[in-house]
Design an enzyme around this catalytic site. Structure first.
Site, PDB file in Angstrom:
ATOM      1  N   GLY A  87       0.831  -1.198   0.000  1.00  0.00           N
ATOM      2  CA  GLY A  87       0.000   0.000   0.000  1.00  0.00           C
ATOM      3  C   GLY A  87       0.861   1.240   0.000  1.00  0.00           C
ATOM      4  O   GLY A  87       2.090   1.173   0.125  1.00  0.00           O
ATOM      5  N   GLU A  88       0.200   2.383  -0.128  1.00  0.00           N
ATOM      6  CA  GLU A  88       0.926   3.643  -0.215  1.00  0.00           C
ATOM      7  C   GLU A  88       0.241   4.712   0.609  1.00  0.00           C
ATOM      8  O   GLU A  88      -0.982   4.804   0.630  1.00  0.00           O
ATOM      9  CB  GLU A  88       0.968   4.085  -1.680  1.00  0.00           C
ATOM     10  CG  GLU A  88       1.685   5.401  -1.882  1.00  0.00           C
ATOM     11  CD  GLU A  88       1.654   5.841  -3.333  1.00  0.00           C
ATOM     12  OE1 GLU A  88       0.724   5.430  -4.061  1.00  0.00           O
ATOM     13  OE2 GLU A  88       2.552   6.592  -3.726  1.00  0.00           O
ATOM     14  N   GLY A  89       1.036   5.501   1.312  1.00  0.00           N
ATOM     15  CA  GLY A  89       0.494   6.654   2.022  1.00  0.00           C
ATOM     16  C   GLY A  89       1.024   7.898   1.348  1.00  0.00           C
ATOM     17  O   GLY A  89       1.498   7.846   0.210  1.00  0.00           O
ATOM     18  N   LYS A 108       7.807  -0.317   5.706  1.00  0.00           N
ATOM     19  CA  LYS A 108       7.383   1.013   5.285  1.00  0.00           C
ATOM     20  C   LYS A 108       8.631   1.655   4.684  1.00  0.00           C
ATOM     21  O   LYS A 108       9.646   1.816   5.359  1.00  0.00           O
ATOM     22  CB  LYS A 108       6.879   1.764   6.513  1.00  0.00           C
ATOM     23  CG  LYS A 108       6.173   3.028   6.171  1.00  0.00           C
ATOM     24  CD  LYS A 108       5.425   3.553   7.363  1.00  0.00           C
ATOM     25  CE  LYS A 108       5.087   5.008   7.125  1.00  0.00           C
ATOM     26  NZ  LYS A 108       4.220   5.556   8.135  1.00  0.00           N
ATOM     27  N   ASP A 202      -3.372  11.588  13.973  1.00  0.00           N
ATOM     28  CA  ASP A 202      -3.836  11.230  12.638  1.00  0.00           C
ATOM     29  C   ASP A 202      -4.621   9.923  12.688  1.00  0.00           C
ATOM     30  O   ASP A 202      -4.462   9.056  11.845  1.00  0.00           O
ATOM     31  CB  ASP A 202      -2.620  11.107  11.691  1.00  0.00           C
ATOM     32  CG  ASP A 202      -3.039  11.158  10.215  1.00  0.00           C
ATOM     33  OD1 ASP A 202      -4.160  11.633   9.926  1.00  0.00           O
ATOM     34  OD2 ASP A 202      -2.255  10.711   9.361  1.00  0.00           O
TER      35      ASP A 202
HETATM   36  P1  ADP Z   1       2.286   7.204   5.287  1.00  0.00           P
HETATM   37  O1  ADP Z   1       3.158   7.622   6.429  1.00  0.00           O
HETATM   38  O2  ADP Z   1       2.916   7.472   3.972  1.00  0.00           O
HETATM   39  O3  ADP Z   1       0.884   7.672   5.391  1.00  0.00           O
HETATM   40  P2  ADP Z   1       1.300   4.598   6.139  1.00  0.00           P
HETATM   41  O4  ADP Z   1       1.886   4.234   7.428  1.00  0.00           O
HETATM   42  O5  ADP Z   1      -0.118   5.072   6.116  1.00  0.00           O
HETATM   43  O6  ADP Z   1       2.251   5.623   5.353  1.00  0.00           O
HETATM   44  O7  ADP Z   1       1.437   3.334   5.193  1.00  0.00           O
HETATM   45  C1  ADP Z   1       1.073   3.376   3.820  1.00  0.00           C
HETATM   46  C2  ADP Z   1       0.273   2.146   3.435  1.00  0.00           C
HETATM   47  O8  ADP Z   1       1.061   1.000   3.600  1.00  0.00           O
HETATM   48  C3  ADP Z   1      -0.951   1.903   4.266  1.00  0.00           C
HETATM   49  O9  ADP Z   1      -2.055   2.605   3.826  1.00  0.00           O
HETATM   50  C4  ADP Z   1      -1.131   0.398   4.136  1.00  0.00           C
HETATM   51  O10 ADP Z   1      -1.791   0.097   2.932  1.00  0.00           O
HETATM   52  C5  ADP Z   1       0.280  -0.094   4.058  1.00  0.00           C
HETATM   53  N1  ADP Z   1       0.763  -0.500   5.383  1.00  0.00           N
HETATM   54  C6  ADP Z   1       1.312   0.288   6.331  1.00  0.00           C
HETATM   55  N2  ADP Z   1       1.678  -0.404   7.425  1.00  0.00           N
HETATM   56  C7  ADP Z   1       1.353  -1.691   7.160  1.00  0.00           C
HETATM   57  C8  ADP Z   1       1.501  -2.920   7.890  1.00  0.00           C
HETATM   58  N3  ADP Z   1       2.038  -2.949   9.122  1.00  0.00           N
HETATM   59  N4  ADP Z   1       1.070  -4.055   7.313  1.00  0.00           N
HETATM   60  C9  ADP Z   1       0.530  -4.040   6.068  1.00  0.00           C
HETATM   61  N5  ADP Z   1       0.373  -2.932   5.332  1.00  0.00           N
HETATM   62  C10 ADP Z   1       0.776  -1.766   5.859  1.00  0.00           C
END
Ligand code: ADP
Length: 649
Positions: A87-89, A108, A202
């Site tokens: 996934g992507e944030g 991450k 958040d």
């Molecule tokens: P950002 O800091 O860029 O917002 P996130 O922490 O929200 O990043 O992570 C981005 C994406 O990665 C999430 O929306 C999710 O889809 C995936 N993700 C993050 N942490 C996990 C995890 N522990 N297990 C599986 N997928 C994850």
């Protein structure tokens, strides 16, 4: 501190030339799931409108993230094999990583090219530092952090079942029993965060993930902040529009604090039960206007229980101080409804209908179990002192600090005012490791004496200083914690969240426990920070109680500057054992004889305090030979002590 080590150096070593060279070399990733928390369309028309709108989206920093190589080698020789894209944030992309034993994690991944300026660096370091310090069953576990030439990797526990956002998207609405269980897990995690002075800032459905067992885990500490901090005034609007609390929209002049997370709980609760966030609108400014006026409705076509409405209304109170605090949320009537044992994976796609049939008794049991699993303290069957039975009746009410009375909200979490924030912070002066070494020393002395029973009657008895010991105590752990007065006149409370507050003559010392050490914050007692007022009221309450109701044991020792606090205690029918931060062990036996084992300047020593408060101290080696025979059942007592200490090794 260790968390500042590797990434900081590596990030600083990066120069602009390197950054530019890398940013041209980006691997595009197809079919990225976008974060749609804020644009869940309410109807078709809205969807169409969104499609028609010109897409002048800002490039996300995460777009700079290169796909990691198929094997990532860390500096300390661990190899990870990259797996699927998860996934992507806004900042990071997340990939599966497998270690050599086959265990799978989520990495991450943040492109170094996106860490261009100091602010972004600081943000990432802060995220790592905060996340690393946390350990809770409902928080995504931080495993490791490393880097290669292009990326920084934060290795996390994998949550393969996506987040609450995806669940809601598939299910459209989620049933009340399921949401009850979710809320207990979320509240447990936030209670833990707040007890460590971390505000997440958040919280949203997309940041709360499901682990393989379908337990919720809060993740993404990118916006989290620890109080005390000096940047709270610089805080500008950030977070996700639908979840922003009104006081944050108030601009830079209004501080904000823990209540922003409480607000976000209200938004999530509404969103899960109704299907969309309460202030949803196409235009972000309209969302903000609605938030500022708390303008939302409960749609008739999406009925929810009146007790759910009541909880939502309170959580979404415009005035942060009118919101329930984290400890009060689970007392709401709504939690008395049907409560499932667990959530199955099938819930990700379909609505379980059997939950409404769960009986009241079973629900109460499930609720209690869920609270225990989420680390929420429920009273154990201890033998609390008299104070417990009487503290809520009218005569004693005046003894209770205002903020502890059930209806009072004035003195709940206060706004952050940097002026009153803790003065000095020391982070490493109390280490679990050191304390365990002290225990080991005492244990060795016990063992040695067991093995060599020689005649020690020729040993001279030196003049021992009276050890620091607990002279009065009140076990109020089924509500707040364990309070004690030391013979140096310091008063402490070991709160149920494992943190301690110690009051000395001129200081209020906060000891915040973090897995392997205590962060120590010294505040002057004349100007304590507002956010610990509640704890101070509790400590004053205890102190008054102890002074008027309990007698001291032993003589006082001089107030010294050394900070000694209660690390842990054990109670059973024979004794209460205190383990102090300096390694002293105190055993108060039920027959009012007390024994203290401690590491003195002359080696391990033992003090006996008789029921008439007479203190005798001798070297530990002499316990079998000297006049300790006047202690009833002294051999049983010594055996108890040995066994108790052995258990700690
Ligand atoms: P950002 O800091 O860029 O917002 P996130 O922490 O929200 O990043 O992570 C981005 C994406 O990665 C999430 O929306 C999710 O889809 C995936 N993700 C993050 N942490 C996990 C995890 N522990 N297990 C599986 N997928 C994850």
């Amino acid at each position: 501190m260790s968390s500042r080590s590797q990434p900081l150096q590596a990030l600083q070593a990066l120069n602009n030339g390197q950054l530019n060279a890398r940013s041209n070399n980006i691997t595009p990733i197809k079919s990225i799931r976008r974060n749609k928390e804020n644009i869940q369309p309410t109807d078709k028309q809205q969807q169409q409108q969104q499609q028609q709108q010109p897409k002048k989206k800002k490039e996300k920093l995460s777009a700079l993230c290169k796909t990691p190589p198929s094997i990532v080698r860390t500096r300390n020789g661990r190899d990870y094999r990259r797996g699927n894209f998860l996934g992507e944030g806004g900042f990071a992309r997340c990939f599966q990583m497998k270690d050599s034993s086959g265990q799978i994690f989520a990495a991450k991944t943040v492109a170094k090219a996106s860490i261009k300026n100091e602010k972004t660096k600081t943000k990432l370091l802060s995220e790592i530092k905060i996340h690393k310090s946390l350990k809770h069953p409902n928080i995504v576990n931080f495993i490791d952090c490393f880097e290669d030439d292009v990326n920084v990797y934060i290795l996390l526990e994998i949550c393969p079942n996506q987040s609450l956002m995806e669940l809601l998207k598939t299910r459209k609405r989620v049933s009340e029993p399921e949401v009850r269980l979710f809320m207990v897990q979320i509240v447990g995690a936030i209670k833990y965060l707040h007890s460590r002075r971390v505000i997440h800032r958040d919280l949203k459905l997309g940041n709360i993930f499901f682990d393989p067992e379908m337990n919720l885990k809060i993740g993404d500490f990118g916006l989290a902040s620890v109080l005390p901090s000096t940047d709270s005034k610089k805080y500008t609007i950030c977070g996700t529009p639908n979840y922003i609390a009104p006081e944050v929209l108030g601009g830079k002049n209004t501080g904000h604090s823990f209540e922003v997370d409480i607000w976000a709980i209200g938004i999530m609760l509404y969103a899960l039960l109704i299907g969309k966030p309460p202030f949803q609108a196409k235009d972000v400014n309209v969302i903000y206007e609605r938030i500022k006026k708390t303008e939302y409705t409960f749609p008739d076509d999406k009925p929810i229980s009146s007790s759910a409405k009541q909880l939502i209304k309170d959580l979404l109170s415009l005035n942060p101080l009118n919101r329930p605090n984290i400890n009060e949320i689970l007392n709401y009537e709504w939690f008395k409804g049907p409560f499932p044992t667990r959530i199955n994976e099938s819930s990700l796609t379909e609505s379980p209908n059997e939950f409404n049939l769960i009986s009241k008794t079973q629900s109460a049991i499930n609720f209690k179990n869920a609270k225990n699993l989420a680390g929420i303290y429920t009273p154990k069957n201890k033998n609390p002192v008299e104070i417990l039975k009487t503290d809520l009746n009218s005569e004693n009410k005046k003894l209770l600090p205002q903020s502890l009375s059930p209806n009072d909200t004035r003195l709940k979490y206060q706004e952050v005012d940097p002026k009153y924030i803790g003065k000095k912070i020391f982070s490493t002066n109390f280490q679990v490791k050191q304390m365990n070494l002290n225990i080991l020393q005492i244990y060795k002395a016990i063992k040695e004496l067991e093995n060599y029973q020689d005649d020690s009657s020729s040993i001279m008895i030196p003049h021992f200083e009276t050890p620091t010991l607990i002279s009065k105590w009140v076990d109020y752990s089924n509500k707040y914690g364990f309070s004690y007065q030391l013979n140096n006149n310091h008063i402490g409370v070991l709160f149920n969240d494992e943190n301690t507050i110690l009051k000395t003559n001129d200081k209020i010392i906060e000891l915040i426990f973090n897995e392997d050490s205590w962060t120590t914050i010294e505040n002057s007692s004349t100007q304590p920070p507002t956010q610990i007022h509640r704890q101070l009221q509790i400590i004053d309450f205890f102190s008054k109680y102890m002074n008027s109701n309990l007698s001291k044991i032993g003589s006082e020792i001089q107030e010294n500057r050394e900070i000694i606090f209660l690390r842990r205690y054990t109670r059973n029918s024979l004794y209460i054992m205190f383990e102090m931060s300096n390694g002293n062990f105190q055993f108060n036996f039920s027959d009012h004889h007390k024994l203290v084992l401690f590491n003195s300047e002359f080696g391990i020593a033992i003090s006996h305090i008789s029921p008439t408060r007479k203190i005798t101290t001798i070297p530990y080696q002499l316990i079998n030979n000297l006049n300790y025979h006047n202690i009833p059942d002294y051999q049983i007592k010594f055996q108890n002590i040995k066994n108790a200490i052995k258990e700690l090794i």
